[in-house]
Motif scaffolding. Structure first.
Motif, short mmCIF file in Angstrom:
data_model
loop_
_atom_site.label_atom_id
_atom_site.label_comp_id
_atom_site.label_asym_id
_atom_site.label_seq_id
_atom_site.Cartn_x
_atom_site.Cartn_y
_atom_site.Cartn_z
N GLY A 171 0.77 -1.23 0.00
CA GLY A 171 0.00 0.00 0.00
C GLY A 171 0.80 1.28 0.00
O GLY A 171 0.36 2.28 0.57
N THR A 172 1.96 1.26 -0.63
CA THR A 172 2.75 2.49 -0.74
C THR A 172 3.39 2.55 -2.11
O THR A 172 3.86 1.53 -2.63
CB THR A 172 3.83 2.59 0.35
N SER A 173 3.42 3.73 -2.69
CA SER A 173 4.06 3.94 -4.00
C SER A 173 5.55 4.20 -3.86
O SER A 173 6.25 4.39 -4.85
CB SER A 173 3.39 5.11 -4.73
N LEU A 174 6.04 4.23 -2.61
CA LEU A 174 7.47 4.40 -2.33
C LEU A 174 8.04 5.66 -2.99
O LEU A 174 9.08 5.64 -3.62
CB LEU A 174 8.25 3.16 -2.79
N GLN A 175 7.33 6.77 -2.81
CA GLN A 175 7.75 8.04 -3.37
C GLN A 175 8.37 8.97 -2.33
O GLN A 175 9.09 9.90 -2.69
CB GLN A 175 6.55 8.75 -4.02
N VAL A 176 8.07 8.75 -1.06
CA VAL A 176 8.49 9.68 -0.02
C VAL A 176 9.83 9.22 0.56
O VAL A 176 9.94 8.12 1.10
CB VAL A 176 7.44 9.78 1.09
N THR A 177 10.83 10.07 0.44
CA THR A 177 12.14 9.75 1.00
C THR A 177 12.24 10.30 2.44
O THR A 177 11.57 11.29 2.76
CB THR A 177 13.28 10.36 0.16
N PRO A 178 13.03 9.66 3.31
CA PRO A 178 13.92 8.52 3.02
C PRO A 178 13.27 7.15 3.16
O PRO A 178 13.93 6.14 2.97
CB PRO A 178 15.02 8.70 4.06
N PHE A 179 11.96 7.09 3.47
CA PHE A 179 11.28 5.80 3.59
C PHE A 179 11.47 4.98 2.31
O PHE A 179 11.65 3.75 2.37
CB PHE A 179 9.79 6.04 3.84
N SER A 180 11.43 5.64 1.16
CA SER A 180 11.52 4.94 -0.12
C SER A 180 12.87 4.26 -0.33
O SER A 180 13.02 3.43 -1.25
CB SER A 180 11.26 5.92 -1.26
N LEU A 181 13.86 4.60 0.49
CA LEU A 181 15.18 3.98 0.37
C LEU A 181 15.23 2.60 1.00
O LEU A 181 16.12 1.81 0.69
CB LEU A 181 16.24 4.87 1.03
N LEU A 182 14.30 2.29 1.89
CA LEU A 182 14.39 1.04 2.64
C LEU A 182 14.43 -0.21 1.76
O LEU A 182 15.22 -1.13 2.04
CB LEU A 182 13.23 0.97 3.66
N PRO A 183 13.61 -0.31 0.70
CA PRO A 183 13.71 -1.52 -0.13
C PRO A 183 15.07 -1.69 -0.80
O PRO A 183 15.47 -2.82 -1.11
CB PRO A 183 12.61 -1.31 -1.18
N TYR A 184 15.79 -0.60 -1.02
CA TYR A 184 17.11 -0.71 -1.64
C TYR A 184 18.07 -1.50 -0.75
O TYR A 184 18.95 -2.21 -1.26
CB TYR A 184 17.70 0.67 -1.92
N TYR A 185 17.94 -1.36 0.56
CA TYR A 185 18.85 -2.06 1.46
C TYR A 185 18.68 -3.58 1.33
O TYR A 185 19.67 -4.32 1.31
CB TYR A 185 18.63 -1.60 2.91
N ALA A 186 17.43 -4.03 1.25
CA ALA A 186 17.19 -5.46 1.06
C ALA A 186 17.69 -5.91 -0.31
O ALA A 186 18.29 -6.98 -0.45
CB ALA A 186 15.71 -5.76 1.22
N TRP A 187 17.46 -5.09 -1.30
CA TRP A 187 17.87 -5.43 -2.68
C TRP A 187 19.39 -5.49 -2.80
O TRP A 187 19.94 -6.40 -3.43
CB TRP A 187 17.30 -4.40 -3.64
N GLU A 188 20.08 -4.55 -2.17
CA GLU A 188 21.54 -4.50 -2.29
C GLU A 188 22.22 -5.68 -1.63
O GLU A 188 23.20 -6.21 -2.14
CB GLU A 188 22.06 -3.18 -1.68
N GLN A 189 21.68 -6.13 -0.48
CA GLN A 189 22.33 -7.26 0.17
C GLN A 189 21.91 -8.59 -0.44
O GLN A 189 22.65 -9.57 -0.35
CB GLN A 189 22.07 -7.26 1.68
#
Length: 242
Positions: A186-204
């Motif tokens: 339920g989020t479009s992941l547009q609001v930073t820095p919240f939108s950065l959180l999926p990158y951490y999972a993706w990077e590791q």
């Protein structure tokens, strides 16, 4: 990707972190303030009025607008919906579920979720700027401008205002990197820095990841499984396989 695939990822997970946005609460009647039909789009100056700067300079007018914009009189009438309940029911003896939410309505806790990080704060409490004492919503609604009983200082809302520093990000980042499943709902992941959180999972690259949203996002490529659907319908489909 299918619901069966997403359900299998959930079944295998021992530590799930759920990121939630406004789409989780809209089924409870709470408007999405930033959607194409949300309240923010009606008047862009609301971001100015809901700023820390405006609060400090004009506390009386701030509190009047704050109560109107966030519909505080209605807040206690809202109840968790089937999406909140689904997230709570993911918790089992063998599965730890933590929620990191952009929402400020407190409905995850009301649904029974035991580990909730309110990334943007809460509407349910306000705080004295001097002594830090917390006051519940009931106290705030009894005064035009709520003040601390001890310090007589104007209370500040527990929700993050524009211009405030996000204090929960480091904790949220650690929760995401420690998870073995990231579930975003339920989020479009547009609001930073919240939108950065999926990158951490993706990077590791060690955690599985699922995104469920009613429309595509520009972060879809970060997820193993992407489902574009109404959240209420989505959780019904997932429950068939869990």
């Amino acid at each position: 990707m299918s619901y069966q695939t997403a359900a299998a990822q959930i079944e295998r997970a021992g530590r799930i972190v759920v990121l939630t946005g406004a789409g989780v609460s809209t089924a409870s009647g709470i408007p999405d303030f930033r959607s194409s039909e949300g309240l923010w789009t009606e008047d862009y100056s609301r971001e100015y009025y809901m700023s820390n700067d405006y609060f400090q300079r004009h506390p009386e007018d701030f509190w009047k607008k704050y109560k109107d914009i966030f519909q505080l009189k209605l807040l206690q009438d809202y109840r968790p919906n089937k999406v909140h309940q689904f997230i709570h029911e993911l918790e089992t003896v063998d599965r730890q579920v933590s929620v990191i939410t952009q929402n400020v309505d407190g409905l995850h806790q009301l649904a029974g979720s035991t580990s909730v990080l309110e990334y943007h704060g809460t509407l349910n409490q306000s705080f004295c700027q001097d002594c830090g004492r917390a006051y519940p919503l009931e106290d705030v609604m009894q005064a035009v401008v709520p003040v601390c009983r001890d310090c007589r200082t104007t209370l500040k809302p527990g929700v993050m205002l524009f211009g405030d520093l996000i204090t929960a990000h480091d904790e949220a980042e650690k929760m995401v990197t420690d998870a073995d499943l990231l579930l975003v709902m339920g989020t479009s992941l547009q609001v930073t820095p919240f939108s950065l959180l999926p990158y951490y999972a993706w990077e590791q690259g060690t955690a599985a990841s699922i995104l469920i949203n009613n429309e595509p996002t520009d972060k879809d490529h970060l997820f193993d499984t992407v489902l574009h659907d109404d959240l209420s319908h989505a959780v019904q489909q997932l429950q068939k396989y869990l």
